[in-house]
Design a protein around this motif. Sequence first.
Motif, PDB file in Angstrom:
ATOM      1  N   TYR A 100     -57.855-137.412  24.781  1.00  0.00           N
ATOM      2  CA  TYR A 100     -57.905-138.243  25.976  1.00  0.00           C
ATOM      3  C   TYR A 100     -59.136-137.938  26.834  1.00  0.00           C
ATOM      4  CZ  TYR A 100     -53.022-139.053  24.692  1.00  0.00           C
ATOM      5  OH  TYR A 100     -51.875-139.386  24.013  1.00  0.00           O
ATOM      6  N   GLN A 101     -59.512-136.667  26.913  1.00  0.00           N
ATOM      7  CA  GLN A 101     -60.635-136.286  27.770  1.00  0.00           C
ATOM      8  C   GLN A 101     -61.976-136.830  27.285  1.00  0.00           C
ATOM      9  OE1 GLN A 101     -60.083-134.873  30.683  1.00  0.00           O
ATOM     10  NE2 GLN A 101     -57.896-134.898  30.173  1.00  0.00           N
ATOM     11  N   ASP A 102     -62.039-137.242  26.024  1.00  0.00           N
ATOM     12  CA  ASP A 102     -63.303-137.780  25.496  1.00  0.00           C
ATOM     13  C   ASP A 102     -63.620-139.167  26.030  1.00  0.00           C
ATOM     14  OD1 ASP A 102     -63.656-135.501  24.035  1.00  0.00           O
ATOM     15  OD2 ASP A 102     -62.860-136.325  22.166  1.00  0.00           O
ATOM     16  N   TRP A 103     -62.674-139.769  26.745  1.00  0.00           N
ATOM     17  CA  TRP A 103     -62.873-141.143  27.203  1.00  0.00           C
ATOM     18  C   TRP A 103     -63.197-141.214  28.690  1.00  0.00           C
ATOM     19  CZ3 TRP A 103     -63.312-144.877  23.651  1.00  0.00           C
ATOM     20  CH2 TRP A 103     -62.787-144.631  22.385  1.00  0.00           C
ATOM     21  N   GLY A 104     -63.734-140.150  29.230  1.00  0.00           N
ATOM     22  CA  GLY A 104     -64.160-140.181  30.623  1.00  0.00           C
ATOM     23  C   GLY A 104     -65.332-141.132  30.819  1.00  0.00           C
ATOM     24  N   PRO A 105     -65.573-141.611  32.043  1.00  0.00           N
ATOM     25  CA  PRO A 105     -66.656-142.580  32.286  1.00  0.00           C
ATOM     26  C   PRO A 105     -68.030-142.042  31.928  1.00  0.00           C
ATOM     27  CG  PRO A 105     -65.774-141.722  34.361  1.00  0.00           C
ATOM     28  CD  PRO A 105     -64.859-141.255  33.281  1.00  0.00           C
ATOM     29  N   GLU A 106     -68.201-140.734  31.964  1.00  0.00           N
ATOM     30  CA  GLU A 106     -69.504-140.142  31.621  1.00  0.00           C
ATOM     31  C   GLU A 106     -69.794-140.191  30.125  1.00  0.00           C
ATOM     32  OE1 GLU A 106     -66.348-137.002  31.365  1.00  0.00           O
ATOM     33  OE2 GLU A 106     -66.934-138.565  32.790  1.00  0.00           O
ATOM     34  N   ASN A 107     -68.794-140.524  29.314  1.00  0.00           N
ATOM     35  CA  ASN A 107     -68.968-140.583  27.852  1.00  0.00           C
ATOM     36  C   ASN A 107     -69.136-142.001  27.338  1.00  0.00           C
ATOM     37  OD1 ASN A 107     -68.605-137.745  27.618  1.00  0.00           O
ATOM     38  ND2 ASN A 107     -66.385-137.999  27.663  1.00  0.00           N
ATOM     39  N   LEU A 108     -69.532-142.914  28.204  1.00  0.00           N
ATOM     40  CA  LEU A 108     -69.649-144.315  27.802  1.00  0.00           C
ATOM     41  C   LEU A 108     -70.600-144.493  26.637  1.00  0.00           C
ATOM     42  CD1 LEU A 108     -69.135-147.350  28.273  1.00  0.00           C
ATOM     43  CD2 LEU A 108     -70.984-147.309  29.965  1.00  0.00           C
ATOM     44  N   GLU A 109     -71.783-143.874  26.689  1.00  0.00           N
ATOM     45  CA  GLU A 109     -72.770-144.036  25.617  1.00  0.00           C
ATOM     46  C   GLU A 109     -72.269-143.448  24.301  1.00  0.00           C
ATOM     47  OE1 GLU A 109     -77.445-142.815  24.657  1.00  0.00           O
ATOM     48  OE2 GLU A 109     -76.359-141.933  26.343  1.00  0.00           O
ATOM     49  N   ALA A 110     -71.669-142.243  24.366  1.00  0.00           N
ATOM     50  CA  ALA A 110     -71.201-141.581  23.151  1.00  0.00           C
ATOM     51  C   ALA A 110     -70.073-142.366  22.492  1.00  0.00           C
ATOM     52  CB  ALA A 110     -70.739-140.160  23.477  1.00  0.00           C
ATOM     53  N   ARG A 111     -69.134-142.881  23.290  1.00  0.00           N
ATOM     54  CA  ARG A 111     -68.010-143.626  22.702  1.00  0.00           C
ATOM     55  C   ARG A 111     -68.476-144.979  22.147  1.00  0.00           C
ATOM     56  NH1 ARG A 111     -66.661-139.321  23.825  1.00  0.00           N
ATOM     57  NH2 ARG A 111     -67.625-139.219  21.755  1.00  0.00           N
ATOM     58  N   LEU A 112     -69.472-145.595  22.777  1.00  0.00           N
ATOM     59  CA  LEU A 112     -70.004-146.840  22.233  1.00  0.00           C
ATOM     60  C   LEU A 112     -70.674-146.587  20.885  1.00  0.00           C
ATOM     61  CD1 LEU A 112     -70.542-149.843  22.591  1.00  0.00           C
ATOM     62  CD2 LEU A 112     -72.627-149.272  23.854  1.00  0.00           C
ATOM     63  N   GLN A 113     -71.358-145.458  20.774  1.00  0.00           N
ATOM     64  CA  GLN A 113     -71.941-145.082  19.482  1.00  0.00           C
ATOM     65  C   GLN A 113     -70.852-144.857  18.445  1.00  0.00           C
ATOM     66  OE1 GLN A 113     -74.383-141.669  20.302  1.00  0.00           O
ATOM     67  NE2 GLN A 113     -76.151-142.887  20.923  1.00  0.00           N
ATOM     68  N   ASP A 114     -69.753-144.234  18.844  1.00  0.00           N
ATOM     69  CA  ASP A 114     -68.639-144.012  17.914  1.00  0.00           C
ATOM     70  C   ASP A 114     -68.090-145.333  17.389  1.00  0.00           C
ATOM     71  OD1 ASP A 114     -68.860-141.313  18.205  1.00  0.00           O
ATOM     72  OD2 ASP A 114     -67.241-141.123  19.679  1.00  0.00           O
ATOM     73  N   MET A 115     -67.947-146.308  18.268  1.00  0.00           N
ATOM     74  CA  MET A 115     -67.418-147.602  17.848  1.00  0.00           C
ATOM     75  C   MET A 115     -68.365-148.294  16.878  1.00  0.00           C
ATOM     76  SD  MET A 115     -65.595-149.160  21.276  1.00  0.00           S
ATOM     77  CE  MET A 115     -65.036-150.583  20.354  1.00  0.00           C
ATOM     78  N   LEU A 116     -69.660-148.214  17.139  1.00  0.00           N
ATOM     79  CA  LEU A 116     -70.637-148.826  16.241  1.00  0.00           C
ATOM     80  C   LEU A 116     -70.649-148.131  14.878  1.00  0.00           C
ATOM     81  CD1 LEU A 116     -73.585-149.463  18.721  1.00  0.00           C
ATOM     82  CD2 LEU A 116     -72.220-151.203  17.559  1.00  0.00           C
ATOM     83  N   LYS A 117     -70.565-146.804  14.878  1.00  0.00           N
ATOM     84  CA  LYS A 117     -70.541-146.070  13.617  1.00  0.00           C
ATOM     85  C   LYS A 117     -69.266-146.365  12.825  1.00  0.00           C
ATOM     86  CE  LYS A 117     -73.398-142.217  15.279  1.00  0.00           C
ATOM     87  NZ  LYS A 117     -73.418-140.782  15.647  1.00  0.00           N
TER      88      LYS A 117
END
Length: 535
Positions: free
Chosen positions: A447-464
């Motif tokens: 759950y903590q990986d979805w903080g607002p500061e991780n927007l770029e990293a999570r978008l990369q995860d979705m693309l990958k």
Amino acid sequence: MSAGIFRACLVVITAIVNHPLLFPKENATVPEYAEDIIQKMKAREENLRLEQLRLEQEIAGLEAALKAGGSVEKPTETEEQHIQEPLPWDLWSAMSMIIFLLIELWRQDFQDGHWQDSACEEDDMAVLGKAFKGVALPDKAALANFYERCILGATSDMARMRELVEGFADDLLEALRSVCNRDADMEVEESIGVGSVYENWRVHKPLVCDLLVPFTPPEPYRFRSQTWCSRESVPPDKQGYGTIKVCRADEDAAGCICGKTKLGEDMLCLLHSQTGQTKRSGEVEDLLCFKNTQYLDADQVMKWFQIAITKAWNKISHKYEFDLTFSLLDSPGALKIKFRSGKCIAFNLTPVVQCEDSDAYFISHFPRNNLPADPASNTYWFVTFAVYERRFIQSISKKLPANACHLSCLQILSFLHGKQCSLTGPSGLSNYHLKTVMLHLLQARSYQDWGPENLEARLQDMLKFLEKSLQEKKLCHFFIGNRKVPAVLNFPVMFQKAEPLNLFRPFVLHRDTYRKTVDTFHEMLRNTVALINEY
């Protein structure tokens, strides 16, 4: 003799295993300096051929001498051993020679245009695996600014539109109930809001509310559902679909013989009313069933629902200062509200049938990937889990950090894909595929990986994740076959234990659609920075 056969078989098996057309991933390219190696192997082959001819001549001379009846000098022990030994083939050299010769033949076929389709698909895969590595996404500040200025502004009036549509839909359905014959027509229940507008992530205008309208047959009839994972009557190629059988509610009543015996005019069954007895003599096919069957027909349901909506609107139209029209005639309830100012609001009322006692529903006229429909396809209804999807997103949102970025990532990805499709044409990807990617990642990451500061990293995860799914032509449905669905959702066990449903299966069957989708995905990755900067 057996050793020679074994060696020959080993050479043939090795050549087959290493053939590039059978295993393109392992041998998809020709080794470097292959031309020089092939020339050396051809020279080696010539030497071996000369040695074989020499041995064959010696053996032929011995056989001729024996036939002539002459005395033949007994060969020495060294010569006898030399003759009895297998041919002096170097096994590993022969294997290498055959492999490289097969590679050369494959190259010649490739240059002549053979196997073009297979080669093109391999090239797509080679590029797809490296596509994301060369893409530089905007930094967190640029993404946050883009999201705030472009996406939040487009979704600001979503709540107000939902309230307006829900209020009007309730009034329209109430009027529908009043104009229908309760003893003969289907009965509609309260509408259920699902989809991107109710999950708060839709970004494309016009905003469209999707409302499911469950309906049930009049007494004494009922619906008996048959899904692909609970009944053998549903064909294997209809995975994700089911049929809805219309039957009498008293068919399963044990011990009652009123349907098998003439009771007489002055006698009444205590289990079944007179109304039920009267309706038992009617034809089940009249209840929107497919011709000569007891199975509910999607087209018949669409016609019934459109006629009922028209009657209901005629009854209440005087109360409103706008017009109501059908926006799509091949959809049961694709409606459009048109105000006098010219502003329009679109929404969908879709009739559905509840699956057993769950919140899964059989939905009519679900998009079927533009595949040609067979004559009996109207009896197969797709099972939608939209209610569970909305419930899962709401449930997990309570556990995520404040202002979590999961919906922001989905909105940005949906926006980019939509803009790319407007430039290069539609692809095989849909917003539902993108949402499925997000659902899988929500369950896979903490759950903590979805903080607002991780927007770029999570978008990369979705693309990958999306890139990997395209490469494998496999994207599993989030709920079907998922044993890790939270128990709080009360998801039906039979769907959890079913075989996973591959949402990318059409890509396996339709290569042109797959190539178009891959090209669109590549183009979207290359244009990501430009699209964000432009909008």
